[in-house]
Enzyme design. Structure first.
Site, PDB file in Angstrom:
ATOM      1  N   SER A 598       0.843  -1.186   0.000  1.00 15.35           N
ATOM      2  CA  SER A 598       0.000   0.000   0.000  1.00 15.35           C
ATOM      3  C   SER A 598       0.887   1.247   0.000  1.00 15.35           C
ATOM      4  CB  SER A 598      -0.951  -0.037   1.203  1.00 15.35           C
ATOM      5  OG  SER A 598      -1.966   0.922   1.087  1.00 15.35           O
ATOM      6  N   ASP A 674      -9.450  -4.516  -5.836  1.00 19.26           N
ATOM      7  CA  ASP A 674      -9.061  -3.624  -4.746  1.00 19.26           C
ATOM      8  C   ASP A 674      -9.937  -2.374  -4.807  1.00 19.26           C
ATOM      9  OD1 ASP A 674      -7.791  -1.953  -2.925  1.00 19.26           O
ATOM     10  OD2 ASP A 674      -5.788  -2.644  -3.460  1.00 19.26           O
ATOM     11  N   HIS A 706      -7.744  -5.284  -1.327  1.00 16.22           N
ATOM     12  CA  HIS A 706      -6.475  -4.669  -0.916  1.00 16.22           C
ATOM     13  C   HIS A 706      -5.635  -5.594  -0.046  1.00 16.22           C
ATOM     14  CE1 HIS A 706      -3.879  -1.225  -0.615  1.00 16.22           C
ATOM     15  NE2 HIS A 706      -3.970  -1.160   0.700  1.00 16.22           N
TER      16      HIS A 706
END
Length: 729
Positions: A598, A674, A706
């Site tokens: 991320s 995601d 995600h």
């Protein structure tokens, strides 16, 4: 002759035992063990205190009898004292997944067929169960969201198809409070995607103390742009993908128009509350006064937060407190109203996050805590003793301790004694707290304490079984230290190979997250990734993590230095840390790798593109590749809008720097479903790399969000990353 044979036999047994013992203490960790749950910690089930403060309840499933129960336990003894409810004893309901207890503890909302929507939201079929009469009633025939008892238990409010309803338990009648809800246009009573993700709440309605009124938010998202994701499904399910379409406001684009409303049950009427100019309404909370509730508003820059008190008799909103910052103001759940409607508030206005006590009119009574350390958790206020309970970093930014202090800032007590990470769960009346302690060498230990002085009453769980399991493995210490980088003492952990020899040179893999206010270096036990790092260490790698500027718990200025330039100072610190580590005689400066997920993937991508001379290899999982693709609330909090700060967005985007990348050792991974960091980020970066003729490796996990998990997905992903590291680093 006999004695010689006996000696030989003894020698054989001794050598066999010794080699077996040596082998048993030198087992190597495997990915299958990590993702198969071999090293799972024993944890306490999520407990809920009953209002007597002497008992708590936990949900427990008996697989043998297929019975879901809510059991009652004594804080003092830990012994089970009864069963609140058992699915086997409920006529008409075979099973339930979730439960919610009414304020008077006479009724339960039981959830079945509960399914996730986004990170925090869900929907399901819900029932009200009366503990005395044993009666069961279904709230609605369809799937609903956020069912919540009124404070006196006579009604349940919920959201269905973006509208709010109230179910009257005694009559079974339903009142529809709003009627204009429509998917992807208007939402009443629950939050939109960006509020759920970035302001961390879903239910957007609040009952008044007597249940006669309800404050709620309405989201008009008709002007918000839509985002769509193809869902491919499993082979044989369908010839064509389905599509998930939802509203997602990207940086600089239109947000939903959010308004505040008040519904009066006696008059069956709804009023709109005028709050003047604002962009966001991130918190609603009723005071102890039946006719007074609070609402917090933020401007679009999120650097001015206002607290209003709304008088429901006049519908007038009075500005009570304004919090300003040159960067941004964090939204918390710390606002707590006392019986006289004075309130507790937390703020960074003196440079560190501390607790403040204000009068109802917004005048400051006193600052409760102070010092070059941060309050990291506000647990609550005990109106009997006048004490405030909180967690803080007073014992060091990587540590956490539990404290209490009088509201007048006097007589502060440290309630935990062991250095590491302490987290408390208090009983309803603040008689007891369950403490969870961990440090780098100790998995979670659960103990019961007196809240008045921290005295330990009993140990609940200690995870010795896990420590016994780990004794068979050749593990290394997780070493905490600091490293001086760019004028700052940065926190660092390092894991070295078990057979570490300072005369040898080792490759090093650096992990980081680096996001605003985050912390990856703490005095706590292994997480799942730490076992992976131990596995890599067993294979000859050093693994390290450095929390650079922009991360949290070291004061306001350290955290907010990255304002308007996300990725700039964080990258400088990772590069400088890598160079300093590369100067150590036992680290091979030509074999430094970096990885992250991320925000960490955003960082590792920038690192390999902009510092090829420092980093030999990088892995980026689910990375943001341009903040232009991310949502308004998070991104603009730190960057303002791309229209105002184009250079800040583009100069720190990995896409901008692909030409600087020397083709090769870069692995890019994303889940196609995601909903948070869209796979668009990775696809745009892939195209830029292709057009720049830069070679790299990439992997898309179909229909994964995600977190990229489910079935063998994590095992597959970490096998991929392990092989990449062994080949490239």
């Amino acid at each position: 002759m006999k004695s010689s044979r006996a000696f030989i036999y003894f020698l054989y047994v001794f050598l066999t035992y010794s080699s077996t013992l040596l082998y048993a203490q030198n087992k190597e960790i495997t990915l299958e063990e990590i993702w198969g749950g071999e090293f799972s910690q024993e944890r306490m089930q999520s407990l809920q205190s009953l209002k007597d403060g002497k008992s708590y309840i936990v949900q427990d499933y008996d697989a043998a009898s297929q019975d879901m129960k809510v059991e009652i336990y004594s804080y003092k003894t830990g012994e089970k004292t009864g069963t609140l409810v058992s699915s086997k004893s409920i006529l008409g309901l075979d099973m339930f997944q979730t439960f919610q207890l009414s304020t008077d503890e006479t009724q339960l909302i039981l959830g079945t067929e509960v399914e996730s929507i986004f990170r925090r939201s869900s929907q399901g079929i819900y029932y009200v169960y009366d503990l005395s009469s044993k009666s069961l009633s279904k709230i609605d025939e369809g799937k609903i969201q956020s069912p919540t008892f009124s404070p006196k238990g006579g009604k349940v409010a919920y959201v269905k198809n973006n509208n709010i309803y109230s179910y009257f338990i005694s009559t079974g009648e339903t009142t529809q409070i709003t009627s204009d809800g429509k998917k992807n246009e208007v939402i009443n009573g629950v939050t939109d995607w960006v509020y759920e993700e970035e302001f961390a709440f879903v239910r957007a309605f609040e009952w008044s103390p007597n249940g006669n009124q309800m404050a709620f938010l309405r989201f008009d998202e008709s002007e918000v742009a839509e985002f769509s994701m193809d869902l491919y499904g499993t082979y044989g399910q369908s010839l064509y993908p389905s599509q998930d379409v939802f509203k997602y406001p990207k940086a600089g684009e239109d947000n939903a128009k959010v308004s505040l409303h008040l519904f009066d049950f006696e008059g069956n009427s709804t009023s709109k509350i005028d709050l003047g100019e604002y962009e966001y309404l991130p918190r609603l909370k009723w005071t102890a006064d039946e006719n007074l509730f609070s609402v917090q508003s933020l401007n679009r820059y999120q650097n001015e937060l206002k607290v209003y008190l709304v008088d429901t008799k006049t519908n007038e909103a009075k500005l009570t407190l304004t919090e300003k910052d040159t960067a941004y103001v964090d939204v918390t759940n710390d606002l707590t109203f006392l019986n006289n409607n004075s309130f507790i508030w937390t703020s960074e206005k003196d440079g560190w996050k501390h607790i403040y006590h204000y009068a109802q009119d917004g005048s400051l009574i006193n600052q409760v805590t102070s010092g070059a350390w941060e309050v990291t958790k506000f647990y609550g206020f005990d109106d009997r003793s006048g004490r405030i309970y909180f967690q803080s970093t007073e014992n060091g930014s990587v540590n956490r301790d539990v404290y209490s202090v009088l509201a007048n800032a006097k007589n502060k007590l440290r309630l935990t004694t062991k250095t590491g990470t302490n987290r408390a769960d208090f009983s309803a009346d603040f008689t007891y707290f369950v403490n969870t302690f961990t440090n780098t060498a100790t998995p979670a230990v659960y103990t019961l304490h007196k809240a008045s002085n921290g005295e330990i009453l009993r140990e609940i769980k200690d995870n010795k079984a896990l420590l016994n399991t780990l004794e068979a493995y050749n593990l290394s210490d997780k070493e905490l230290s600091t490293i001086e980088v760019n004028g700052n003492e940065l926190n660092m952990w390092m894991i070295k190979p078990p057979n570490f020899n300072p005369e040898n040179e080792y490759p090093i893999l650096m992990f980081q997250y680096s996001g605003p206010g985050s912390q990856s270096v703490s005095n706590s036990f292994f997480g799942t990734n730490d076992y992976w790092y131990q596995m890599l260490a067993q294979q000859g790698y050093i693994v390290a993590c450095v929390d650079g500027r922009g991360t949290g718990y070291k004061g306001r200025d350290f955290k907010k230095v990255t304002q308007k330039e996300l990725g700039k100072y964080e990258l400088e610190d990772q590069i400088s840390a890598a160079k300093l580590l590369g100067e150590k005689p036992f680290i091979n400066k030509d074999r430094i790798g970096i990885w992250g997920w991320s925000y960490g993937g955003f960082m590792s991508s920038n690192a390999i593109f902009q510092a090829n001379d420092v980093f030999k290899a990088a892995i980026a999982v689910a990375p943001v590749t341009s903040w232009r693709f991310y949502d308004t609330v998070y991104t603009e909090r730190y960057m303002t809008t791309p229209q105002e700060n184009a250079a800040g967005y583009d100069e720190n985007s990995p896409i901008t720097h692909v030409d600087e990348f020397n083709s090769g050792n870069y692995l890019l991974v994303h889940g196609s479903a995601d909903d948070n960091v869209h796979v668009q980020n990775t696809m745009q970066l892939i195209e830029a790399l292709v057009q720049a003729n830069k070679q790299f490796e990439w992997r898309i996990y179909p229909d994964k969000n995600h977190g990229i998990y489910g079935g063998n997905t994590r095992l597959h992903l970490y096998t991929l990353m392990t092989n990449f590291i062994k080949e490239k680093l």
